[in-house]
Design an enzyme around this catalytic site. Sequence first.
Site, PDB file in Angstrom:
ATOM      1  N   ASP A 123       0.869  -1.160   0.000  1.00 37.98           N
ATOM      2  CA  ASP A 123       0.000   0.000   0.000  1.00 37.98           C
ATOM      3  C   ASP A 123       0.920   1.229   0.000  1.00 37.98           C
ATOM      4  O   ASP A 123       2.122   1.108   0.255  1.00 37.98           O
ATOM      5  CB  ASP A 123      -0.865  -0.054   1.269  1.00 37.98           C
ATOM      6  CG  ASP A 123      -1.614   1.226   1.488  1.00 37.98           C
ATOM      7  OD1 ASP A 123      -2.316   1.672   0.571  1.00 37.98           O
ATOM      8  OD2 ASP A 123      -1.484   1.799   2.589  1.00 37.98           O
TER       9      ASP A 123
ATOM     10  N   ASP B  62       0.037   5.167   1.060  1.00 37.34           N
ATOM     11  CA  ASP B  62      -0.081   6.121   2.174  1.00 37.34           C
ATOM     12  C   ASP B  62      -0.236   5.390   3.514  1.00 37.34           C
ATOM     13  O   ASP B  62      -1.128   4.566   3.687  1.00 37.34           O
ATOM     14  CB  ASP B  62      -1.285   7.041   1.934  1.00 37.34           C
ATOM     15  CG  ASP B  62      -1.157   7.794   0.608  1.00 37.34           C
ATOM     16  OD1 ASP B  62      -0.069   8.319   0.330  1.00 37.34           O
ATOM     17  OD2 ASP B  62      -2.146   7.835  -0.142  1.00 37.34           O
TER      18      ASP B  62
ATOM     19  N   GLN C  87      -6.811   5.733  -4.547  1.00 40.18           N
ATOM     20  CA  GLN C  87      -6.519   7.176  -4.614  1.00 40.18           C
ATOM     21  C   GLN C  87      -7.824   7.925  -4.867  1.00 40.18           C
ATOM     22  O   GLN C  87      -7.986   8.606  -5.888  1.00 40.18           O
ATOM     23  CB  GLN C  87      -5.481   7.466  -5.706  1.00 40.18           C
ATOM     24  CG  GLN C  87      -4.073   7.019  -5.339  1.00 40.18           C
ATOM     25  CD  GLN C  87      -3.468   7.788  -4.167  1.00 40.18           C
ATOM     26  OE1 GLN C  87      -3.707   8.982  -4.012  1.00 40.18           O
ATOM     27  NE2 GLN C  87      -2.708   7.115  -3.315  1.00 40.18           N
TER      28      GLN C  87
ATOM     29  N   ARG D 264     -11.309  -1.003  -6.183  1.00 40.63           N
ATOM     30  CA  ARG D 264     -11.001  -0.277  -4.948  1.00 40.63           C
ATOM     31  C   ARG D 264     -10.882  -1.262  -3.791  1.00 40.63           C
ATOM     32  O   ARG D 264     -11.803  -2.038  -3.539  1.00 40.63           O
ATOM     33  CB  ARG D 264     -12.100   0.767  -4.671  1.00 40.63           C
ATOM     34  CG  ARG D 264     -11.848   1.600  -3.424  1.00 40.63           C
ATOM     35  CD  ARG D 264     -12.880   2.726  -3.302  1.00 40.63           C
ATOM     36  NE  ARG D 264     -12.915   3.287  -1.966  1.00 40.63           N
ATOM     37  CZ  ARG D 264     -12.023   4.140  -1.491  1.00 40.63           C
ATOM     38  NH1 ARG D 264     -11.010   4.538  -2.250  1.00 40.63           N
ATOM     39  NH2 ARG D 264     -12.119   4.594  -0.260  1.00 40.63           N
ATOM     40  N   LYS D 265      -9.744  -1.218  -3.099  1.00 41.97           N
ATOM     41  CA  LYS D 265      -9.576  -2.116  -1.955  1.00 41.97           C
ATOM     42  C   LYS D 265     -10.681  -1.840  -0.935  1.00 41.97           C
ATOM     43  O   LYS D 265     -10.989  -0.675  -0.698  1.00 41.97           O
ATOM     44  CB  LYS D 265      -8.195  -1.907  -1.309  1.00 41.97           C
ATOM     45  CG  LYS D 265      -7.041  -2.308  -2.219  1.00 41.97           C
ATOM     46  CD  LYS D 265      -5.682  -2.110  -1.549  1.00 41.97           C
ATOM     47  CE  LYS D 265      -5.242  -0.656  -1.601  1.00 41.97           C
ATOM     48  NZ  LYS D 265      -3.874  -0.448  -1.054  1.00 41.97           N
TER      49      LYS D 265
ATOM     50  N   ASP E 286      -1.614  -0.617   5.797  1.00 42.68           N
ATOM     51  CA  ASP E 286      -1.914  -0.096   7.135  1.00 42.68           C
ATOM     52  C   ASP E 286      -3.408  -0.071   7.444  1.00 42.68           C
ATOM     53  O   ASP E 286      -3.802   0.448   8.485  1.00 42.68           O
ATOM     54  CB  ASP E 286      -1.319   1.316   7.312  1.00 42.68           C
ATOM     55  CG  ASP E 286      -2.050   2.344   6.489  1.00 42.68           C
ATOM     56  OD1 ASP E 286      -2.317   2.067   5.305  1.00 42.68           O
ATOM     57  OD2 ASP E 286      -2.382   3.421   7.025  1.00 42.68           O
TER      58      ASP E 286
HETATM   59 MG   LIG Z   1      -2.785   3.204   3.587  1.00 44.03          MG
END
Ligand SMILES: [Mg+2]
Length: 168
Positions: free
Chosen positions: A10, A12, A54, A100-101, A126
């Site tokens: 991943d 961010d 995103q 999209r996850k 995360d």
């Molecule tokens: Mg993340």
Amino acid sequence: MPDKRALFLDRDGTINVDKHYVYRPQDFEWIPGIVELCRAAQSAGYLIIIITNQSGIERGYYTEQDYAAFMQFLSGQFEAHGIRIAGSLHCPLLHDEINRKPAPGLFLQAADRWGINMAASLSLGDKERDVQAGIHAGVGRNYLLSDSAEESAADAVVKSPSELIPLL
Ligand SMILES: [Mg+2]
């Protein structure tokens, strides 16, 4: 027969500190331990692939061009440490139920594009949705990066990316 192993990351909160919709180079800050993990993964023969939602693009916080420019900057940051990112896939849409996850679409596209043996691959993210996407895509081991011992479907919850180095 797909034979390459991948480390799916991943972005961010996993590669760079999540400062809420990062797209400007001046907001870039490494997550401690990620460079060490990537270096070790590369030495062990893993392709490093970034899989990132995103939605800030559809939300209008930044554009596809901003995103692409930041990713080019990010590749340069990795290269400065001798690390090559094989590629990255993102989903700019909020209501894309395929990509999209926690949906696995981006992972499956990556598997196709790079010939990845998913069962032999790893993921690190995360958020629980990162873990879910990896599981749905058949990634062999999926890890959650978190300071709290939260309940997770992950194979392990780690406090630093470097904890994965012995598991490569
Ligand atoms: Mg993340």
